[in-house]
Design an enzyme around this catalytic site. Structure first.
Site, PDB file in Angstrom:
ATOM      1  N   GLY A 294       0.813  -1.222   0.000  1.00  0.00           N
ATOM      2  CA  GLY A 294       0.000   0.000   0.000  1.00  0.00           C
ATOM      3  C   GLY A 294       0.840   1.264   0.000  1.00  0.00           C
ATOM      4  O   GLY A 294       0.413   2.302   0.517  1.00  0.00           O
ATOM      5  N   ALA A 295       2.023   1.204  -0.615  1.00  0.00           N
ATOM      6  CA  ALA A 295       2.900   2.382  -0.625  1.00  0.00           C
ATOM      7  C   ALA A 295       2.467   3.404  -1.669  1.00  0.00           C
ATOM      8  O   ALA A 295       3.030   4.498  -1.732  1.00  0.00           O
ATOM      9  CB  ALA A 295       4.356   1.959  -0.842  1.00  0.00           C
ATOM     10  N   SER A 296       1.458   3.067  -2.483  1.00  0.00           N
ATOM     11  CA  SER A 296       0.891   4.066  -3.396  1.00  0.00           C
ATOM     12  C   SER A 296      -0.104   4.960  -2.668  1.00  0.00           C
ATOM     13  O   SER A 296      -0.573   5.945  -3.239  1.00  0.00           O
ATOM     14  CB  SER A 296       0.200   3.358  -4.570  1.00  0.00           C
ATOM     15  OG  SER A 296      -0.642   2.318  -4.097  1.00  0.00           O
TER      16      SER A 296
ATOM     17  N   ASP B  65      -1.845  -7.480  -6.803  1.00  0.00           N
ATOM     18  CA  ASP B  65      -3.228  -7.356  -6.351  1.00  0.00           C
ATOM     19  C   ASP B  65      -3.450  -8.338  -5.208  1.00  0.00           C
ATOM     20  O   ASP B  65      -3.552  -9.548  -5.426  1.00  0.00           O
ATOM     21  CB  ASP B  65      -4.192  -7.638  -7.503  1.00  0.00           C
ATOM     22  CG  ASP B  65      -5.640  -7.425  -7.088  1.00  0.00           C
ATOM     23  OD1 ASP B  65      -5.911  -7.287  -5.872  1.00  0.00           O
ATOM     24  OD2 ASP B  65      -6.500  -7.400  -7.981  1.00  0.00           O
TER      25      ASP B  65
ATOM     26  N   ASN C 150       0.506  -2.805   5.196  1.00  0.00           N
ATOM     27  CA  ASN C 150      -0.246  -1.555   5.282  1.00  0.00           C
ATOM     28  C   ASN C 150      -1.412  -1.484   4.284  1.00  0.00           C
ATOM     29  O   ASN C 150      -2.340  -0.708   4.494  1.00  0.00           O
ATOM     30  CB  ASN C 150       0.732  -0.392   5.052  1.00  0.00           C
ATOM     31  CG  ASN C 150       0.035   0.913   4.775  1.00  0.00           C
ATOM     32  OD1 ASN C 150      -0.520   1.530   5.678  1.00  0.00           O
ATOM     33  ND2 ASN C 150       0.018   1.316   3.507  1.00  0.00           N
TER      34      ASN C 150
ATOM     35  N   TYR D 279     -14.941  -4.266   7.269  1.00  0.00           N
ATOM     36  CA  TYR D 279     -13.683  -3.580   7.607  1.00  0.00           C
ATOM     37  C   TYR D 279     -13.353  -3.772   9.089  1.00  0.00           C
ATOM     38  O   TYR D 279     -12.222  -4.121   9.453  1.00  0.00           O
ATOM     39  CB  TYR D 279     -13.850  -2.101   7.272  1.00  0.00           C
ATOM     40  CG  TYR D 279     -12.607  -1.256   7.408  1.00  0.00           C
ATOM     41  CD1 TYR D 279     -11.562  -1.360   6.494  1.00  0.00           C
ATOM     42  CD2 TYR D 279     -12.477  -0.327   8.437  1.00  0.00           C
ATOM     43  CE1 TYR D 279     -10.418  -0.563   6.610  1.00  0.00           C
ATOM     44  CE2 TYR D 279     -11.355   0.467   8.564  1.00  0.00           C
ATOM     45  CZ  TYR D 279     -10.327   0.347   7.643  1.00  0.00           C
ATOM     46  OH  TYR D 279      -9.208   1.136   7.760  1.00  0.00           O
TER      47      TYR D 279
ATOM     48  N   ALA E  91     -14.313  -6.133  11.141  1.00  0.00           N
ATOM     49  CA  ALA E  91     -13.976  -7.530  11.432  1.00  0.00           C
ATOM     50  C   ALA E  91     -12.577  -7.857  10.932  1.00  0.00           C
ATOM     51  O   ALA E  91     -11.802  -8.534  11.611  1.00  0.00           O
ATOM     52  CB  ALA E  91     -15.007  -8.454  10.788  1.00  0.00           C
TER      53      ALA E  91
HETATM   54  N1  LIG Z   1      -7.007   6.858   6.116  1.00  0.00           N
HETATM   55  C1  LIG Z   1      -7.551   6.553   7.294  1.00  0.00           C
HETATM   56  O1  LIG Z   1      -8.324   7.335   7.852  1.00  0.00           O
HETATM   57  C2  LIG Z   1      -7.202   5.242   7.966  1.00  0.00           C
HETATM   58  C3  LIG Z   1      -7.613   5.047   9.282  1.00  0.00           C
HETATM   59  C4  LIG Z   1      -7.296   3.857   9.901  1.00  0.00           C
HETATM   60  C5  LIG Z   1      -6.581   2.875   9.244  1.00  0.00           C
HETATM   61  N2  LIG Z   1      -6.196   3.092   7.947  1.00  0.00           N
HETATM   62  C6  LIG Z   1      -5.456   2.033   7.280  1.00  0.00           C
HETATM   63  O2  LIG Z   1      -4.254   2.546   6.759  1.00  0.00           O
HETATM   64  C7  LIG Z   1      -3.815   1.719   5.692  1.00  0.00           C
HETATM   65  C8  LIG Z   1      -3.320   2.594   4.546  1.00  0.00           C
HETATM   66  O3  LIG Z   1      -4.437   3.257   3.959  1.00  0.00           O
HETATM   67  P1  LIG Z   1      -4.413   4.820   3.619  1.00  0.00           P
HETATM   68  O4  LIG Z   1      -5.146   5.492   4.701  1.00  0.00           O
HETATM   69  O5  LIG Z   1      -3.050   5.276   3.289  1.00  0.00           O
HETATM   70  O6  LIG Z   1      -5.388   4.858   2.347  1.00  0.00           O
HETATM   71  P2  LIG Z   1      -5.022   4.869   0.790  1.00  0.00           P
HETATM   72  O7  LIG Z   1      -4.328   6.137   0.491  1.00  0.00           O
HETATM   73  O8  LIG Z   1      -6.304   4.584   0.076  1.00  0.00           O
HETATM   74  O9  LIG Z   1      -4.053   3.623   0.629  1.00  0.00           O
HETATM   75  C9  LIG Z   1      -4.544   2.308   0.583  1.00  0.00           C
HETATM   76  C10 LIG Z   1      -3.454   1.450  -0.005  1.00  0.00           C
HETATM   77  O10 LIG Z   1      -3.884   0.065  -0.028  1.00  0.00           O
HETATM   78  C11 LIG Z   1      -3.587  -0.453  -1.307  1.00  0.00           C
HETATM   79  N3  LIG Z   1      -4.505  -1.499  -1.736  1.00  0.00           N
HETATM   80  C12 LIG Z   1      -5.862  -1.455  -1.734  1.00  0.00           C
HETATM   81  N4  LIG Z   1      -6.366  -2.570  -2.310  1.00  0.00           N
HETATM   82  C13 LIG Z   1      -5.280  -3.322  -2.701  1.00  0.00           C
HETATM   83  C14 LIG Z   1      -5.131  -4.554  -3.372  1.00  0.00           C
HETATM   84  N5  LIG Z   1      -6.188  -5.258  -3.800  1.00  0.00           N
HETATM   85  N6  LIG Z   1      -3.882  -5.015  -3.616  1.00  0.00           N
HETATM   86  C15 LIG Z   1      -2.791  -4.305  -3.206  1.00  0.00           C
HETATM   87  N7  LIG Z   1      -2.874  -3.122  -2.569  1.00  0.00           N
HETATM   88  C16 LIG Z   1      -4.102  -2.631  -2.329  1.00  0.00           C
HETATM   89  C17 LIG Z   1      -3.742   0.722  -2.252  1.00  0.00           C
HETATM   90  O11 LIG Z   1      -3.036   0.445  -3.456  1.00  0.00           O
HETATM   91  P3  LIG Z   1      -3.568   0.947  -4.911  1.00  0.00           P
HETATM   92  O12 LIG Z   1      -4.182   2.285  -4.718  1.00  0.00           O
HETATM   93  O13 LIG Z   1      -2.313   0.937  -5.723  1.00  0.00           O
HETATM   94  O14 LIG Z   1      -4.558  -0.097  -5.342  1.00  0.00           O
HETATM   95  C18 LIG Z   1      -3.134   1.849  -1.437  1.00  0.00           C
HETATM   96  O15 LIG Z   1      -1.748   1.891  -1.620  1.00  0.00           O
HETATM   97  C19 LIG Z   1      -4.982   0.804   5.355  1.00  0.00           C
HETATM   98  O16 LIG Z   1      -4.742  -0.492   5.865  1.00  0.00           O
HETATM   99  C20 LIG Z   1      -6.147   1.449   6.069  1.00  0.00           C
HETATM  100  O17 LIG Z   1      -7.137   0.497   6.402  1.00  0.00           O
HETATM  101  C21 LIG Z   1      -6.478   4.257   7.308  1.00  0.00           C
END
Ligand SMILES: NC(=O)c1ccc[n+]([C@@H]2O[C@H](COP(=O)([O-])OP(=O)(O)OC[C@H]3O[C@@H](n4cnc5c(N)ncnc54)[C@H](OP(=O)(O)O)[C@@H]3O)[C@@H](O)[C@H]2O)c1
Length: 246
Positions: A15-17, A66, A93, A158, A160
């Site tokens: 999830g580094a994108s 993926d 992540n 989510y 769960a």
């Molecule tokens: N943002 C918040 O408020 C928040 C709060 C609590 C926890 N989190 C957690 O933080 C983590 C990072 O999320 P973020 O907040 O940085 O949101 P984000 O900017 O949407 O990043 C999510 C990342 O997960 C990757 N991902 C999603 N589906 C995927 C798949 N099928 N295969 C491989 N990679 C996949 C995405 O990759 P692509 O875009 O390249 O598909 C993206 O890099 C997540 O686990 C999220 O649940 C976020």
């Protein structure tokens, strides 16, 4: 000064994108680690990030996988090893979960959230932990959410899946604690500049005791502190502006 715990280590950050993963990958690179920047559908931001790290004198590569696909982890680990070397630090992540009520969540959505948030985290840990154990050093960090502690607002799939990461963290940490390998989870809430913010930022900020959204850098700061530290293991650590346990 580069941190001796992380300098010259090889890290895989899924999830580094996205917003939080990018901040953690940058932080690891700043500590001297070589970083595999995992992405799912959005290669461009991960490639830009890897190029930025390389331009700064570090080692990095962007790798697509993926994680809904059960076999994807194996190829991701193999490519990280061949490009950068054996993996010392795994940051699980990548996450996914669209906002749904419990009535409207489909079983396919439940399975998909579970596959990306938990199953992939386990698959990648299972593939990388033997090497960490054998070399006597390893760090695994799961990106959970306040939703795994309180239920949150995204949906049952989510919540769960994130709770399941906590059990996985505790189980693995207990088995690896004597081998120089730590396993922990972070539980952020409502972080800005991410694709996973589940609603209007202004409205969401009012739910948070400190009165504002979190920043990816604040989550990354804590991630780096945990990854440097060999004496923190089996913990789920909140970084949520006071949302839990209130
Ligand atoms: N943002 C918040 O408020 C928040 C709060 C609590 C926890 N989190 C957690 O933080 C983590 C990072 O999320 P973020 O907040 O940085 O949101 P984000 O900017 O949407 O990043 C999510 C990342 O997960 C990757 N991902 C999603 N589906 C995927 C798949 N099928 N295969 C491989 N990679 C996949 C995405 O990759 P692509 O875009 O390249 O598909 C993206 O890099 C997540 O686990 C999220 O649940 C976020």
């Amino acid at each position: 000064m580069l941190d001796p715990a992380l300098n010259d280590r090889v890290a895989l950050v899924t999830g580094a994108s996205g917003g939080i993963g990018r901040a953690i990958a940058r932080g690891l690179a700043a500590e001297g680690a070589a970083v595999a920047c995992g992405y799912g559908a959005n290669g461009e931001p991960a490639q830009r990030l890897a190029a930025e790290i390389v331009d700064g004198g570090g080692r990095a590569v962007a790798l697509g996988a993926d994680l809904r696909d059960a076999a994807a982890g194996e190829a991701l680990v193999a490519r990280t090893r061949s490009e950068l070397g054996e993996i010392d630090v795994l940051v699980n992540n990548a996450g996914l979960g669209s906002r749904r009520t419990w009535e409207e969540t489909t079983l396919d959505e439940f399975d998909e959230a579970y596959a990306v948030n938990v199953r992939a985290a386990f698959a990648l840990a299972q593939l990388t932990l033997p090497g960490m154990r054998d070399r006597g050093f390893g760090r695994v960090l799961m990106m959970s959410s306040v939703a795994g502690l309180t239920g949150g607002i995204v949906g049952p799939h989510y919540a769960a899946a994130k709770s399941a990461l906590h059990g996985l963290t505790h189980f693995l940490a207990g088995r690896l604690a004597g081998a120089g390998v730590t396993v922990n989870a972070l539980a952020p809430a409502l972080v800005k500049d991410t694709g996973m913010l589940p609603g209007d930022p202004g409205e969401l900020a009012r739910r948070i005791p400190v009165g504002r959204l979190g920043r990816p850098g604040e989550v990354a700061d804590l991630a780096l502190a945990v990854l440097r530290n060999g004496y923190i293991t089996s913990q789920v650590i909140s970084v949520d502006g006071g949302m839990y346990p209130h």
